[in-house]
Design an enzyme around this catalytic site. Structure first.
Site, PDB file in Angstrom:
ATOM      1  N   TYR A   1      63.609  -3.075   2.318  1.00  7.44           N
ATOM      2  CA  TYR A   1      63.254  -2.280   3.488  1.00  7.44           C
ATOM      3  C   TYR A   1      61.869  -2.726   3.958  1.00  7.44           C
ATOM      4  O   TYR A   1      61.500  -3.876   3.811  1.00  7.44           O
ATOM      5  CB  TYR A   1      63.322  -0.786   3.135  1.00  7.44           C
TER       6      TYR A   1
ATOM      7  N   ASN B   1      54.557   0.478  11.151  1.00  4.03           N
ATOM      8  CA  ASN B   1      55.169  -0.604  10.374  1.00  4.03           C
ATOM      9  C   ASN B   1      55.430  -1.812  11.266  1.00  4.03           C
ATOM     10  O   ASN B   1      55.574  -1.663  12.473  1.00  4.03           O
ATOM     11  CB  ASN B   1      56.513  -0.128   9.794  1.00  4.03           C
TER      12      ASN B   1
ATOM     13  N   ASN C   1      56.764   7.083   3.537  1.00  6.58           N
ATOM     14  CA  ASN C   1      57.980   6.322   3.813  1.00  6.58           C
ATOM     15  C   ASN C   1      59.134   7.283   4.097  1.00  6.58           C
ATOM     16  O   ASN C   1      59.381   8.217   3.326  1.00  6.58           O
ATOM     17  CB  ASN C   1      58.317   5.443   2.604  1.00  6.58           C
TER      18      ASN C   1
ATOM     19  N   GLU D   1      68.703   4.943  15.020  1.00  9.03           N
ATOM     20  CA  GLU D   1      67.616   4.187  14.407  1.00  9.03           C
ATOM     21  C   GLU D   1      67.040   3.169  15.386  1.00  9.03           C
ATOM     22  O   GLU D   1      67.770   2.335  15.936  1.00  9.03           O
ATOM     23  CB  GLU D   1      68.139   3.468  13.162  1.00  9.03           C
ATOM     24  N   ASP D   2      65.740   3.238  15.601  1.00  8.59           N
ATOM     25  CA  ASP D   2      65.006   2.232  16.376  1.00  8.59           C
ATOM     26  C   ASP D   2      65.533   2.029  17.794  1.00  8.59           C
ATOM     27  O   ASP D   2      65.626   0.907  18.288  1.00  8.59           O
ATOM     28  CB  ASP D   2      64.975   0.896  15.620  1.00  8.59           C
TER      29      ASP D   2
ATOM     30  N   LYS E   1      68.799   0.646   5.701  1.00  9.10           N
ATOM     31  CA  LYS E   1      68.781   2.110   5.595  1.00  9.10           C
ATOM     32  C   LYS E   1      69.933   2.610   4.727  1.00  9.10           C
ATOM     33  O   LYS E   1      69.762   3.507   3.885  1.00  9.10           O
ATOM     34  CB  LYS E   1      68.887   2.742   6.984  1.00  9.10           C
TER      35      LYS E   1
ATOM     36  N   ASP F   1      65.962   9.242  12.852  1.00  7.39           N
ATOM     37  CA  ASP F   1      64.998   9.072  11.765  1.00  7.39           C
ATOM     38  C   ASP F   1      63.597   8.813  12.282  1.00  7.39           C
ATOM     39  O   ASP F   1      62.615   9.237  11.671  1.00  7.39           O
ATOM     40  CB  ASP F   1      65.443   7.932  10.853  1.00  7.39           C
ATOM     41  N   ASP F   2      63.479   8.115  13.420  1.00  9.30           N
ATOM     42  CA  ASP F   2      62.156   7.817  13.969  1.00  9.30           C
ATOM     43  C   ASP F   2      61.465   9.081  14.477  1.00  9.30           C
ATOM     44  O   ASP F   2      60.241   9.206  14.386  1.00  9.30           O
ATOM     45  CB  ASP F   2      62.281   6.803  15.105  1.00  9.30           C
TER      46      ASP F   2
ATOM     47  N   ARG G   1      63.826  -1.342  19.703  1.00  5.86           N
ATOM     48  CA  ARG G   1      62.473  -1.066  19.203  1.00  5.86           C
ATOM     49  C   ARG G   1      62.497  -1.124  17.679  1.00  5.86           C
ATOM     50  O   ARG G   1      62.397  -0.105  17.008  1.00  5.86           O
ATOM     51  CB  ARG G   1      62.010   0.315  19.684  1.00  5.86           C
TER      52      ARG G   1
END
Length: 649
Positions: free
Chosen positions: A197, A505, A549, A340-341, A268, A363-364, A250
């Protein structure tokens, strides 16, 4: 072994769906290929409890329209030059132009068993198993334990000096021996988490086209518009419980990586299994490919995605809606979909649109918020006071920043019974144009407007720090080295123990390093980061930087949702997850400067989080698995996937 709806029926060869292809022959030998083979509805689903042997026939496919059945009759003519042998395995150069059909028969066998990652055990197959499953001669005679296999693989991986090489070795292991992959990851989680990860997965996504080998997950592009339901049916596993999906716009702090963002869902879901105990077969990584605006990728000959600019507007919305509808139709209402992203302009809208109809989680926005809130709650044991006593300043007002800010405000509201509109005033945000204040309200994106407080315009972060005098400074900007020496010294000038969270990150995008935070604050900062930093010494004291994290939260949260059969994600579940994580931090951890527990205990931590989340689901009436277990922690532990090898008959 075969799915009823996609069975294999063999006629004219003495073989039927109810008889064994080994009838009348010695078990373990390869079945002969009949001269005439009729196949109906081939493409069977692999049985999770069985292995696979493929025996390919080379026959010309002919249209069976002229026959009384819909069968496809294989041409019995020789496919090689006259007098030559029958080329069963398509290896004769003389017939390379011949069109063939890849039919296959699925039976238990040894050679393919060694190449089936779900069941392969390598040298750990016992002598009895080798005899029963046709493995004799296919393996060296020694039999080793899984523990020795882990030791050997760790020795191999540690030889690599480049993190990306370690990542590729781990992905190869996952594709060859699934249980060994998870055993290694679980037993060495602190060492291997940065490999599978963040931060290494970021580099892997950037170079995904160059290192791409065997495909993982489902790629749904604009080409599949109108048939996404069929695409989902192509996935071999049918009992899916968690989907992690990205559109690659992203990726971490690296920007638009398009189709190559698949590394994130894959990573993930590996953590869902290793840290949260969700079965690998229940996990599905998905990339939605609508193009990319990254010119470097569009011009990269190794790029694996659509070579076009990103689709937007109605075309984008329709594809996502078809995907969400197809997922619910295929897997039911209780499948967890983790966004995600996605870029800000899509992430908030998708979460708002589907949170009332699907079990969705971003999650973001939500995972980051939950893990940061946990760190803040834990840090109160060091700095004292309550959350309401502190003032929070963010650098970055995107998904992560506003998501964390909102959860902080909700927690303060819960603790004080104040309206959330009032508790938001304890939180300030700085974006690329400066401090978010009321005079900017009309030009702000909708998700920033709740944070536009009364204040004079302020352009720089340093001026905002000096004006607001926050006790907590949080970086979610995605821009490295923005917490300068002047900023941290200012924080230390009016805080005995300034809380500094540098969350962006990968490591290159972190707002400051651990060394900078401790040195510039004279060793007084309480520090945590998004990417890992090594322990360091300052004036004779060793500091162990904590890592905020998301892997602390989403595996346990997902397990709690699954084991309770939840149908929706509620904010109170996120608060419960934060409180459960904060409760796991011990005085020993605080003495080292940590505000998060060590990852070596992550499975126990995930079980505690899952239990709290499940309890909240039952309390809110959102759980469907009734009755509620008496001991939710033990129930969570009992639900967790084990990577230990099973014994084969």
């Amino acid at each position: 072994m075969m799915s009823l709806n996609r069975s294999i029926f063999l006629s004219n060869a003495g073989i039927s769906s109810s008889s064994s292809p080994f009838t009348g022959r010695q078990r373990g030998s390869v079945p002969s290929v009949p001269s005439s083979l009729r196949v109906v509805a081939v493409n069977s689903n692999r049985d999770r409890n069985g292995s696979v042997l493929t025996e390919t026939t080379r026959k010309d496919a002919r249209d069976g329209a002229g026959s009384s059945s819909s069968a496809i009759d294989a041409d019995s003519k020789s496919t090689v030059a006259p007098g030559g042998p029958h080329d069963v395995y398509d290896e004769d150069a003389a017939t390379k132009e011949q069109v063939v059909t890849p039919w296959f028969v699925s039976v238990a066998s040894g050679y393919t068993l060694l190449r089936d990652p779900h069941h392969n055990k390598g040298l750990a197959f016992t002598d009895k198993e080798r005899g029963a499953h046709y493995l004799r001669g296919l393996l060296p005679p020694t039999v080793v334990s899984q523990e020795l296999q882990v030791k050997k693989m760790m020795h191999i991986i540690r030889q690599y000096q480049v993190p990306l090489q370690k990542y590729m070795a781990m992905m190869d292991l996952q594709e060859s021996n699934e249980k060994l992959f998870y055993k290694l990851l679980i037993d060495n989680v602190e060492e291997m988490l940065p490999i599978v990860y963040t931060p290494t997965v970021g580099e892997a996504c950037q170079k995904y086209g160059s290192i791409f080998g065997r495909p993982q997950g489902l790629y749904i592009s604009l080409k599949e518009k109108g048939c996404i339901h069929e695409v989902l049916r192509n996935w071999p596993e049918k009992n899916i419980e968690v989907i992690v999906v990205t559109d690659g716009e992203r990726i971490l702090g690296l920007g638009d990586l398009g189709c190559q963002g698949m590394g994130i869902p894959v990573g993930k879901l590996a953590l869902y299994t290793a840290l949260g105990g969700v079965r690998p077969s229940a996990c599905l990584p998905v990339t939605i490919d609508v193009g990319t605006n990254n010119e470097n990728l569009l011009n990269d000959e190794y790029y694996i995605g659509l070579r076009q600019r990103r689709a937007t507007g109605q075309e984008y919305a329709e594809l996502l809606h078809e995907f969400m509808s197809a997922v619910k139709q295929t897997y039911g209402e209780k499948v967890l979909i983790q966004f995600e992203d996605f870029a800000n302009h899509n992430a908030f809208d998708l979460l708002a649109k589907y949170s009332t109809t699907h079990l969705v989680f971003n999650d973001d926005i939500q995972g980051t918020a939950s893990v940061v809130l946990a760190g803040l709650v834990a840090s109160l044991k060091v700095v004292g006071g309550t959350l309401a006593d502190h003032t929070f300043l963010f650098l970055g007002a995107g998904e992560a920043g506003t998501g964390i800010a909102e959860l902080i405000a909700l927690e303060i509201s819960k603790q004080t019974n104040m309206p959330v509109e009032e508790t938001r005033k304890k939180v300030w945000l700085v974006d690329s144009k400066g401090l978010i204040v009321s005079s900017r309200r009309e030009s702000l994106q909708h998700f920033k407007k709740p944070w536009a407080h009364e204040h004079e315009p302020v352009k720089t972060l340093l001026d905002a720090v000096n004006d607001i005098k926050p006790t907590v400074l949080i970086g979610t900007s995605g821009v490295g080295r923005t917490f300068t020496k002047e900023v941290i010294e200012a924080m230390a000038s009016f805080n005995e123990k300034p809380i500094i969270l540098s969350l962006s990150n990968p490591t290159s995008q972190s707002e400051c390093t651990a060394e900078e935070a401790y040195t510039w604050s004279q060793g007084r900062a309480i520090f945590a980061s998004g990417s890992p930093f090594a322990p360091l010494e300052y004036e004779g004291k060793t500091f162990v930087p904590g890592q905020a994290n998301n892997a602390y939260i989403f595996p346990g949260l997902g397990l709690g949702l699954i084991m309770s059969g939840a149908i929706r994600v509620h904010d109170d579940m996120l608060l419960a997850a934060s409180e459960a994580l904060a409760a796991q931090v011990t005085q020993e951890n605080f003495d080292k400067g940590l505000i998060y527990p060590p990852f070596k205990n992550i499975r126990r931590i995930s079980a505690e989080i899952a239990a709290k989340v499940a309890a909240k689901a039952y309390e809110l009436g959102l759980a469907t698995r009734l009755p509620m277990p008496k001991d939710l922690v033990k129930h969570a532990e009992s639900c967790m996937y084990s990577p230990a090898y099973q014994t084969f008959r």
